[in-house]
Design a protein around this motif. Structure first.
Motif, PDB file in Angstrom:
ATOM      1  N   TYR A   8      31.236  42.666  44.132  1.00 60.17           N
ATOM      2  CA  TYR A   8      32.148  42.782  42.791  1.00 60.17           C
ATOM      3  C   TYR A   8      31.434  42.269  41.531  1.00 60.17           C
ATOM      4  O   TYR A   8      30.793  41.179  41.315  1.00 60.17           O
ATOM      5  CB  TYR A   8      33.258  41.630  42.767  1.00 60.17           C
ATOM      6  CG  TYR A   8      34.087  41.796  44.211  1.00 60.17           C
ATOM      7  CD1 TYR A   8      35.341  42.569  44.106  1.00 60.17           C
ATOM      8  CD2 TYR A   8      33.804  41.075  45.265  1.00 60.17           C
ATOM      9  CE1 TYR A   8      35.963  42.703  45.363  1.00 60.17           C
ATOM     10  CE2 TYR A   8      34.549  41.002  46.384  1.00 60.17           C
ATOM     11  CZ  TYR A   8      35.591  41.921  46.595  1.00 60.17           C
ATOM     12  OH  TYR A   8      36.084  41.895  47.723  1.00 60.17           O
ATOM     13  N   ALA A   9      31.188  43.211  40.488  1.00 65.38           N
ATOM     14  CA  ALA A   9      30.598  42.838  39.179  1.00 65.38           C
ATOM     15  C   ALA A   9      31.920  42.116  38.290  1.00 65.38           C
ATOM     16  O   ALA A   9      32.782  42.727  38.107  1.00 65.38           O
ATOM     17  CB  ALA A   9      29.958  44.170  38.517  1.00 65.38           C
ATOM     18  N   LEU A  10      31.460  40.920  38.033  1.00 65.52           N
ATOM     19  CA  LEU A  10      32.361  40.370  37.354  1.00 65.52           C
ATOM     20  C   LEU A  10      32.520  40.839  35.706  1.00 65.52           C
ATOM     21  O   LEU A  10      31.567  40.883  35.147  1.00 65.52           O
ATOM     22  CB  LEU A  10      32.150  38.943  37.229  1.00 65.52           C
ATOM     23  CG  LEU A  10      32.108  37.875  38.525  1.00 65.52           C
ATOM     24  CD1 LEU A  10      31.758  36.535  38.097  1.00 65.52           C
ATOM     25  CD2 LEU A  10      33.243  38.225  39.437  1.00 65.52           C
ATOM     26  N   LEU A  25      31.193  29.495  32.482  1.00 64.68           N
ATOM     27  CA  LEU A  25      31.331  30.881  32.147  1.00 64.68           C
ATOM     28  C   LEU A  25      31.722  31.707  33.547  1.00 64.68           C
ATOM     29  O   LEU A  25      32.664  33.021  33.565  1.00 64.68           O
ATOM     30  CB  LEU A  25      30.428  31.633  31.420  1.00 64.68           C
ATOM     31  CG  LEU A  25      30.063  31.097  30.275  1.00 64.68           C
ATOM     32  CD1 LEU A  25      28.841  31.681  29.409  1.00 64.68           C
ATOM     33  CD2 LEU A  25      31.420  31.176  29.139  1.00 64.68           C
ATOM     34  N   ILE A  26      31.159  31.544  34.584  1.00 66.36           N
ATOM     35  CA  ILE A  26      31.464  32.121  35.816  1.00 66.36           C
ATOM     36  C   ILE A  26      32.723  32.115  36.372  1.00 66.36           C
ATOM     37  O   ILE A  26      33.520  32.766  36.909  1.00 66.36           O
ATOM     38  CB  ILE A  26      30.165  31.835  36.955  1.00 66.36           C
ATOM     39  CG1 ILE A  26      29.082  32.475  36.428  1.00 66.36           C
ATOM     40  CG2 ILE A  26      30.682  32.361  38.453  1.00 66.36           C
ATOM     41  CD1 ILE A  26      27.705  32.206  37.507  1.00 66.36           C
ATOM     42  N   THR A  27      32.932  30.652  36.256  1.00 65.34           N
ATOM     43  CA  THR A  27      34.471  30.418  36.797  1.00 65.34           C
ATOM     44  C   THR A  27      35.532  30.853  36.151  1.00 65.34           C
ATOM     45  O   THR A  27      36.551  31.369  36.679  1.00 65.34           O
ATOM     46  CB  THR A  27      34.610  28.792  36.903  1.00 65.34           C
ATOM     47  OG1 THR A  27      34.351  27.925  35.770  1.00 65.34           O
ATOM     48  CG2 THR A  27      33.748  28.331  37.894  1.00 65.34           C
ATOM     49  N   ALA A  28      35.214  30.922  34.599  1.00 63.58           N
ATOM     50  CA  ALA A  28      36.351  31.635  34.026  1.00 63.58           C
ATOM     51  C   ALA A  28      36.473  33.345  34.459  1.00 63.58           C
ATOM     52  O   ALA A  28      37.376  33.797  34.171  1.00 63.58           O
ATOM     53  CB  ALA A  28      35.914  31.648  32.530  1.00 63.58           C
ATOM     54  N   ALA A  33      39.277  37.827  37.155  1.00 65.38           N
ATOM     55  CA  ALA A  33      39.001  39.010  37.905  1.00 65.38           C
ATOM     56  C   ALA A  33      40.018  38.505  39.171  1.00 65.38           C
ATOM     57  O   ALA A  33      40.230  39.469  40.018  1.00 65.38           O
ATOM     58  CB  ALA A  33      37.841  38.943  38.511  1.00 65.38           C
ATOM     59  N   ASP A  34      40.676  37.276  39.129  1.00 65.53           N
ATOM     60  CA  ASP A  34      41.753  37.023  40.168  1.00 65.53           C
ATOM     61  C   ASP A  34      40.999  36.882  41.487  1.00 65.53           C
ATOM     62  O   ASP A  34      41.421  37.297  42.629  1.00 65.53           O
ATOM     63  CB  ASP A  34      42.873  37.863  40.213  1.00 65.53           C
ATOM     64  CG  ASP A  34      44.023  37.338  41.093  1.00 65.53           C
ATOM     65  OD1 ASP A  34      44.064  36.025  41.043  1.00 65.53           O
ATOM     66  OD2 ASP A  34      44.717  37.898  41.675  1.00 65.53           O
ATOM     67  N   VAL A 228      27.294  39.195  39.864  1.00 65.24           N
ATOM     68  CA  VAL A 228      27.838  40.121  41.023  1.00 65.24           C
ATOM     69  C   VAL A 228      28.213  38.984  42.218  1.00 65.24           C
ATOM     70  O   VAL A 228      27.159  38.186  42.555  1.00 65.24           O
ATOM     71  CB  VAL A 228      26.859  41.042  41.279  1.00 65.24           C
ATOM     72  CG1 VAL A 228      27.252  41.511  42.695  1.00 65.24           C
ATOM     73  CG2 VAL A 228      26.854  42.166  40.140  1.00 65.24           C
ATOM     74  N   LEU A 229      29.428  39.217  42.721  1.00 59.67           N
ATOM     75  CA  LEU A 229      29.744  38.427  43.983  1.00 59.67           C
ATOM     76  C   LEU A 229      29.309  39.311  45.020  1.00 59.67           C
ATOM     77  O   LEU A 229      29.877  40.311  44.974  1.00 59.67           O
ATOM     78  CB  LEU A 229      31.108  37.685  43.684  1.00 59.67           C
ATOM     79  CG  LEU A 229      31.848  37.349  44.872  1.00 59.67           C
ATOM     80  CD1 LEU A 229      31.344  35.967  45.028  1.00 59.67           C
ATOM     81  CD2 LEU A 229      33.433  37.201  44.882  1.00 59.67           C
TER      82      LEU A 229
END
Length: 255
Positions: A8-10, A25-28, A33-34, A228-229
């Motif tokens: 998943y691209a955030l 910033l990543i956690t936001a 993106a839920d 990206v996750l």
């Protein structure tokens, strides 16, 4: 090994300024993106946002150019100030041609122009600047992993990726310059193939494979998706960095 992999691209990731907290910033972005992090997830982070947050800018007008850099700059048709920075960030010049200087970066990986970049950064024409690679990408990855664990309680792996050309192949591909939280190279020596033969020399650079897949989602131009996750890789947790990805000089047939 994984049977299914999701990436998943955030979206809506902001432009990064020096001092920004990448963990926050990543956690936001995950919240927008839920997406909830889970143990075993891997986050692939574009090198550029790590470098920007760490303030790894160099202003060309402030570079003191030496004789070696001036001579090399004439040969490769590059700005002498940029060539000086390339030399400063490297331990050895391996190959050159007009427009490109291939070096061994001081962190060990072989890279064109020491990974110094001018794309997708804000710069003043009167005071141009370029972006250097992180000082220590493994340390940056480990610090981000610790921060995410403290905030989320989740054990994730981190890859900091960049893109580069490859010997014998056209085009660039993503590769890992920093990792944390898993073993970046999986040794498969001794395992059997489909016909029961023992593998004798096979090892898999899983960090580079994931970095390349994430790089495809990130894009190389104005996409603005630097994180990206990766879910489903099923890599065991390990407290190691990316050193094992670098081939020892005595086994490097391209030198």
């Amino acid at each position: 090994m994984a049977e299914r992999l999701e990436m998943y691209a955030l979206p809506e990731f902001p432009l990064i300024q020096p001092g920004d907290d990448i963990c926050t910033l990543i956690t936001a972005a995950l919240e927008r993106a839920d997406i909830t992090l889970a143990d075993g997830d891997i986050l692939v982070i574009a090198q550029k946002i790590i470098s920007k947050a760490e303030g790894r800018y160099a202003h060309l007008n402030r570079v003191e150019v030496g004789t070696r850099a001036r001579t090399l700059a004439e040969r490769v048709d590059k700005d002498p100030r940029l060539v000086q920075l390339i030399l400063d960030e490297s331990v050895e010049v391996l190959r050159t041609r007009p427009g490109v200087v291939i070096v061994e970066h001081r962190r060990g990986y072989v890279h064109a122009n020491a990974g110094i970049d001018q794309s997708n950064i804000q710069s003043d024409a009167k005071d141009p600047r370029v972006l250097l690679l992180p000082e220590d990408a493994d340390a940056s990855a480990a610090a981000l992993r610790r921060s995410l664990r403290q905030v989320t309680g989740v054990e994730v792996g981190i890859i900091i990726n960049d893109s580069a050309g490859r010997a014998w192949r056209n085009g660039t591909a993503g590769f890992a310059i920093g990792t944390a939280g898993f073993t970046p190279v999986v040794d498969m020596v001794g395992q059997g193939d489909l016909f029961g033969r023992k593998l004798e020399s096979t090892s898999v650079a899983v960090a580079d494979e994931l970095a390349a897949g994430a790089s495809f989602l990130m894009g190389q131009a104005a996409e603005g998706t630097p994180v990206v996750l990766v879910r489903g890789a099923r890599l065991p947790v390990a407290e190691v960095g990316s050193e094992s990805l670098i081939r020892a000089r005595e086994y490097d047939l391209f030198r």
